[in-house]
Write an enzyme that holds these catalytic residues in place. Sequence first.
Site, mmCIF file in Angstrom:
data_model
loop_
_atom_site.group_PDB
_atom_site.id
_atom_site.type_symbol
_atom_site.label_atom_id
_atom_site.label_comp_id
_atom_site.label_asym_id
_atom_site.label_seq_id
_atom_site.Cartn_x
_atom_site.Cartn_y
_atom_site.Cartn_z
ATOM 1 N N HIS A 50 0.840 -1.189 0.000
ATOM 2 C CA HIS A 50 0.000 0.000 0.000
ATOM 3 C C HIS A 50 0.881 1.247 0.000
ATOM 4 C CE1 HIS A 50 -4.089 -1.800 1.417
ATOM 5 N NE2 HIS A 50 -3.590 -2.379 0.344
ATOM 6 N N GLU A 85 0.890 4.017 1.499
ATOM 7 C CA GLU A 85 1.311 4.630 2.766
ATOM 8 C C GLU A 85 2.583 3.972 3.299
ATOM 9 O OE1 GLU A 85 -1.667 3.513 2.036
ATOM 10 O OE2 GLU A 85 -3.240 4.917 2.657
ATOM 11 N N CYS A 109 -6.190 1.946 4.758
ATOM 12 C CA CYS A 109 -6.840 0.728 5.230
ATOM 13 C C CYS A 109 -6.502 0.546 6.709
ATOM 14 C CB CYS A 109 -6.375 -0.482 4.426
ATOM 15 S SG CYS A 109 -4.738 -1.091 4.896
ATOM 16 N N CYS A 127 -2.738 -0.212 7.471
ATOM 17 C CA CYS A 127 -1.873 0.965 7.301
ATOM 18 C C CYS A 127 -2.082 1.955 8.440
ATOM 19 C CB CYS A 127 -2.144 1.646 5.964
ATOM 20 S SG CYS A 127 -1.504 0.731 4.541
#
Length: 211
Positions: A60, A62, A100, A103
């Site tokens: 992801h 992040e 999410c 994260c």
Amino acid sequence: MITKLDSVLLPRKKFIFHYTNMRWARGRHETYLCFVVKRRVGPDSLTFDFGHLRNRSGCHVELLFLRYLEALCPGLWGCGGTGERRLSYSITWFCSWSPCANCSVRLSQFFSRTPNLRLRIFVSRLYFCDMENSRERDGLRMLKKAGVQTTVMSYKDYFYCWQTFVDRKKSNFKPWEDLHQNSVRLARKLNRIMQPCETEDFRDAFELLGL
DNA sequence: ATTTTCAAT
């Protein structure tokens, strides 16, 4: 000093497709993260760094950003010597999806342990936040407790992103239909999410009563 | 009325 390289700018179509804040964002199987890193170098002197990232296979965006952090924020953990001053940075990022649950946990842990680093998150859309009890909702509340404020992007934020991160070829930002209404709707939704939930109220009450 | 989601085919 700000240097704008063409290669770090987002193509216009990509920005519009991924940042449009429509309710049913079909096909947005990627997430973009536009960031500005400010570093305080003196009492009245700042340096800037900016760019954008996209999630990569299995990672992801992040967490990808955290991987780049050391390069973006040199001296964040000190320079290895003793007694040297830790540098302070503040990061603002604009993400097409909100983080999410996983994260959010990772970011909360990271930023609560790094007080000389500040993060502000702006999001275009809320990721899996429809269910009252979704872990993504918990994650956003956890971030807030860790000092990371999440805000829904409004017109001025899209405008800023367009001016800053997009290869706009001097074209002006043209807001899509319902940008404002969608932003207001999402901001209200985020607001409700951020209200402390009932069980938490009970917990606080129990704590007060020493139970 | 219903639709989607840092893919998986």
